[in-house]
Write an enzyme that holds these catalytic residues in place. Sequence first.
Site, PDB file in Angstrom:
ATOM      1  N   GLU A   1     -46.650  23.688  87.297  1.00 60.38           N
ATOM      2  CA  GLU A   1     -46.280  25.016  86.803  1.00 60.38           C
ATOM      3  C   GLU A   1     -47.192  25.348  85.623  1.00 60.38           C
ATOM      4  O   GLU A   1     -47.236  24.595  84.648  1.00 60.38           O
ATOM      5  CB  GLU A   1     -44.818  25.041  86.336  1.00 60.38           C
ATOM      6  CG  GLU A   1     -43.819  24.922  87.475  1.00 60.38           C
ATOM      7  CD  GLU A   1     -42.354  24.962  86.992  1.00 60.38           C
ATOM      8  OE1 GLU A   1     -41.499  25.412  87.764  1.00 60.38           O
ATOM      9  OE2 GLU A   1     -42.073  24.517  85.867  1.00 60.38           O
TER      10      GLU A   1
ATOM     11  N   ASN B   1     -36.786  24.144  87.381  1.00 60.83           N
ATOM     12  CA  ASN B   1     -35.548  23.721  86.729  1.00 60.83           C
ATOM     13  C   ASN B   1     -34.530  24.846  86.618  1.00 60.83           C
ATOM     14  O   ASN B   1     -33.370  24.611  86.298  1.00 60.83           O
ATOM     15  CB  ASN B   1     -35.833  23.112  85.352  1.00 60.83           C
ATOM     16  CG  ASN B   1     -36.299  21.675  85.486  1.00 60.83           C
ATOM     17  OD1 ASN B   1     -36.013  21.008  86.485  1.00 60.83           O
ATOM     18  ND2 ASN B   1     -37.044  21.199  84.513  1.00 60.83           N
TER      19      ASN B   1
ATOM     20  N   SER C   1     -40.931  20.124  79.559  1.00 67.92           N
ATOM     21  CA  SER C   1     -40.123  20.554  80.707  1.00 67.92           C
ATOM     22  C   SER C   1     -39.103  21.603  80.297  1.00 67.92           C
ATOM     23  O   SER C   1     -38.453  22.182  81.163  1.00 67.92           O
ATOM     24  CB  SER C   1     -39.432  19.363  81.361  1.00 67.92           C
ATOM     25  OG  SER C   1     -38.997  18.442  80.408  1.00 67.92           O
TER      26      SER C   1
ATOM     27  N   HIS D   1     -47.037  21.991  83.514  1.00 68.34           N
ATOM     28  CA  HIS D   1     -45.848  21.187  83.786  1.00 68.34           C
ATOM     29  C   HIS D   1     -45.998  20.419  85.091  1.00 68.34           C
ATOM     30  O   HIS D   1     -45.901  20.996  86.178  1.00 68.34           O
ATOM     31  CB  HIS D   1     -44.613  22.110  83.825  1.00 68.34           C
ATOM     32  CG  HIS D   1     -43.320  21.376  83.945  1.00 68.34           C
ATOM     33  ND1 HIS D   1     -42.196  21.918  84.520  1.00 68.34           N
ATOM     34  CD2 HIS D   1     -42.963  20.121  83.567  1.00 68.34           C
ATOM     35  CE1 HIS D   1     -41.217  21.035  84.497  1.00 68.34           C
ATOM     36  NE2 HIS D   1     -41.656  19.947  83.922  1.00 68.34           N
TER      37      HIS D   1
HETATM   38  P1  NAI Z   1     -41.956   8.899  77.585  1.00 70.49           P
HETATM   39  O1  NAI Z   1     -40.929   8.575  76.577  1.00 70.49           O
HETATM   40  O2  NAI Z   1     -42.100   8.041  78.783  1.00 70.49           O
HETATM   41  O3  NAI Z   1     -43.392   8.918  76.841  1.00 70.49           O
HETATM   42  C1  NAI Z   1     -43.647   9.591  75.653  1.00 70.49           C
HETATM   43  C2  NAI Z   1     -44.800   8.883  74.923  1.00 70.49           C
HETATM   44  O4  NAI Z   1     -45.244   9.713  73.865  1.00 70.49           O
HETATM   45  C3  NAI Z   1     -44.394   7.543  74.312  1.00 70.49           C
HETATM   46  O5  NAI Z   1     -45.295   6.545  74.741  1.00 70.49           O
HETATM   47  C4  NAI Z   1     -44.500   7.792  72.809  1.00 70.49           C
HETATM   48  O6  NAI Z   1     -44.930   6.644  72.087  1.00 70.49           O
HETATM   49  C5  NAI Z   1     -45.538   8.887  72.729  1.00 70.49           C
HETATM   50  N1  NAI Z   1     -45.460   9.728  71.558  1.00 70.49           N
HETATM   51  C6  NAI Z   1     -44.370  10.201  70.930  1.00 70.49           C
HETATM   52  N2  NAI Z   1     -44.732  10.995  69.889  1.00 70.49           N
HETATM   53  C7  NAI Z   1     -46.083  11.007  69.869  1.00 70.49           C
HETATM   54  C8  NAI Z   1     -47.046  11.659  69.046  1.00 70.49           C
HETATM   55  N3  NAI Z   1     -46.689  12.440  68.032  1.00 70.49           N
HETATM   56  N4  NAI Z   1     -48.351  11.461  69.319  1.00 70.49           N
HETATM   57  C9  NAI Z   1     -48.736  10.665  70.327  1.00 70.49           C
HETATM   58  N5  NAI Z   1     -47.862  10.039  71.157  1.00 70.49           N
HETATM   59  C10 NAI Z   1     -46.555  10.199  70.921  1.00 70.49           C
HETATM   60  O7  NAI Z   1     -41.736  10.423  77.961  1.00 70.49           O
HETATM   61  P2  NAI Z   1     -42.109  11.172  79.330  1.00 70.49           P
HETATM   62  O8  NAI Z   1     -40.984  11.038  80.279  1.00 70.49           O
HETATM   63  O9  NAI Z   1     -43.471  10.791  79.758  1.00 70.49           O
HETATM   64  O10 NAI Z   1     -42.102  12.705  78.826  1.00 70.49           O
HETATM   65  C11 NAI Z   1     -43.144  13.242  78.053  1.00 70.49           C
HETATM   66  C12 NAI Z   1     -43.088  14.756  78.100  1.00 70.49           C
HETATM   67  O11 NAI Z   1     -43.180  15.194  79.459  1.00 70.49           O
HETATM   68  C13 NAI Z   1     -41.816  15.367  77.554  1.00 70.49           C
HETATM   69  O12 NAI Z   1     -42.137  16.585  76.925  1.00 70.49           O
HETATM   70  C14 NAI Z   1     -40.974  15.603  78.795  1.00 70.49           C
HETATM   71  O13 NAI Z   1     -40.050  16.634  78.626  1.00 70.49           O
HETATM   72  C15 NAI Z   1     -42.054  15.999  79.788  1.00 70.49           C
HETATM   73  N6  NAI Z   1     -41.741  15.783  81.205  1.00 70.49           N
HETATM   74  C16 NAI Z   1     -41.110  14.648  81.633  1.00 70.49           C
HETATM   75  C17 NAI Z   1     -40.850  14.460  82.993  1.00 70.49           C
HETATM   76  C18 NAI Z   1     -40.177  13.217  83.485  1.00 70.49           C
HETATM   77  O14 NAI Z   1     -39.709  13.205  84.638  1.00 70.49           O
HETATM   78  N7  NAI Z   1     -40.115  12.148  82.704  1.00 70.49           N
HETATM   79  C19 NAI Z   1     -41.243  15.478  83.999  1.00 70.49           C
HETATM   80  C20 NAI Z   1     -41.982  16.586  83.456  1.00 70.49           C
HETATM   81  C21 NAI Z   1     -42.181  16.731  82.110  1.00 70.49           C
END
Ligand code: NAI
Length: 533
Positions: free
Chosen positions: A165, A203, A132, A153
């Site tokens: 996006e 954003n 993001s 995105h």
């Molecule tokens: P989250 O913390 O819910 O999930 C991340 C997952 O990735 C965890 O289950 C973790 O164990 C896993 N993980 C971490 N490092 C890893 C690796 N090297 N290999 C495999 N798995 C790994 O995070 P979330 O909220 O789902 O965010 C994920 C991405 O999406 C981030 O880059 C965030 O900026 C982006 N994002 C998040 C949004 C939101 O509203 N939460 C919206 C749009 C984008």
Amino acid sequence: MSHQQNQSSTDTLAPQSVIAVIGAGTMGEGIAQVAATAGHPVLLFDVMAGAASLALQRMATGLQRQIDRGRMRAEQRDALLARIQVAESLSQLAPAQLVIEAVVERLEVKQQLFGDLESICSANVILASNTSSISLTAIGSALQRPQRLVGMHFFNPAPVMKLVEVISGLETDSGVADSVYRLAESWGKQAVHTQSTPGFIVNRVARPFYAEALRVLQEGGSDIASIDALIKGAGGFRMGPFELMDLIGHDINYAVTCSVFNAYYQDPRFKPSLIQQDLVNAGHLGRKSERGFYDYRPGAVNPPATLAGPQQAPDSVRVEGDLGPAATLLERMQAAGISVLGEKGEGEDEGESALIRVGSAVLQLCNGELSSARAVSSGEPNLVQFDLALDYAQATMIALAPADQADAGAIADAVGLFQAAGFEVCLIDDIPGMVLMRTLCMLANEGFDAVNQRVCSEAAVDIAMQGGVNYPRGPLSWARSLGLRRCLGVLDQLAGIYGEERYRASPLLRRQALAEAVAEVAKVANNKQGALR
Ligand code: NAI
């Protein structure tokens, strides 16, 4: 630096292409569901043992709710879940034609991951990041084939939110961006192309939605509940800015603002708010900590919007000039049994000097000036400005800002008129640009600036803000219907009154406002010629 300039390939991602999703957290789970719903075989991998299986269980629970509501059949759910396979290691992702990464938001983690994938998957795999905020160019710099890397995105929750996006870094192949764009569309999403710049589209363009509300609050222009109520009741937004910040979490919202502000080398347009910093410092992060702008603790009572008490309805009003974007107000007043007298001089002016006289009050649509200053320049001490509404025929609420010189009787006359026409009225302090007007003008300004800097197209701004954050109307099309000269006028007033760079108008908005004026002159000339013939 547009994505069209890069070399183009002819990738197509067929409906049966294998999609790998990495990271089975909030976003990865949703993205895997979206891809499987569209019929793709999906491989889901998470570095944490058991996380992918847990995500599948959460998904099954969510889908059961769809079945219970009659929106899905059990066989559909079973087929969807059967298409998703948990991968135990990265190397099992080798067959993927598209890998979408949704792991932690850290540059070096994403670089390492994509670097590993380059040696696991085929050379023509497309690598997509759901980041993001991280630059796609920066992620790509660690790769052998950065042209195969693109941003995809999604917005939370991914199965519900329409927008994707599609982000191009400096090296991204335009064919790769195009095929991901087409794929997202084939999944029923609304895709937009954007260059990798801080905040991408949503954003970045959304910053003023929060910033202007915080500014009005800081200046004591109005209170939290009233600003939220006005943004919804007059602006048609689903949530007010304070409610939304409480929902997103102040830690996240403040961090995004700081990240965009710093990424643009402290451009004052994105300056964070001390009020929000204070909430973060206090640990009042919003709903998740039960305290933010509102109190969510059990039994807490939050103050409601401050509404003006009931005033007497007038029998008639007198209109001078063309009210332009607020013209439908008159129909609403007539429907309420109020006689509308006077000449509606259509096209005679752009509504700048148009006014409504009611009792001893003079009402004008907000133009960014202080009501007190307009009262002096017009020689009308009882001047009251009314705020912008998305649609004056439908709005349920309106803000009024009386000049400091206005007497109580005049204010009551102004309030009584809007109440009679069916509005809830909120009296605010005499602040420049009021509440909705300054918010819309600043959103549109940011959108025009993104277009000016070749980040994306004008249409993409509007699609992104409606699809990504549910705005009731795209800010650029809204500003065009309000009139770009009016929008520019408001910004110039704000820039002059505050003496701040924050309110400087985008050069593109200035140019487009001129183009609007030229087109208007040509239209009037055409009409005159037509009348002579
Ligand atoms: P989250 O913390 O819910 O999930 C991340 C997952 O990735 C965890 O289950 C973790 O164990 C896993 N993980 C971490 N490092 C890893 C690796 N090297 N290999 C495999 N798995 C790994 O995070 P979330 O909220 O789902 O965010 C994920 C991405 O999406 C981030 O880059 C965030 O900026 C982006 N994002 C998040 C949004 C939101 O509203 N939460 C919206 C749009 C984008």
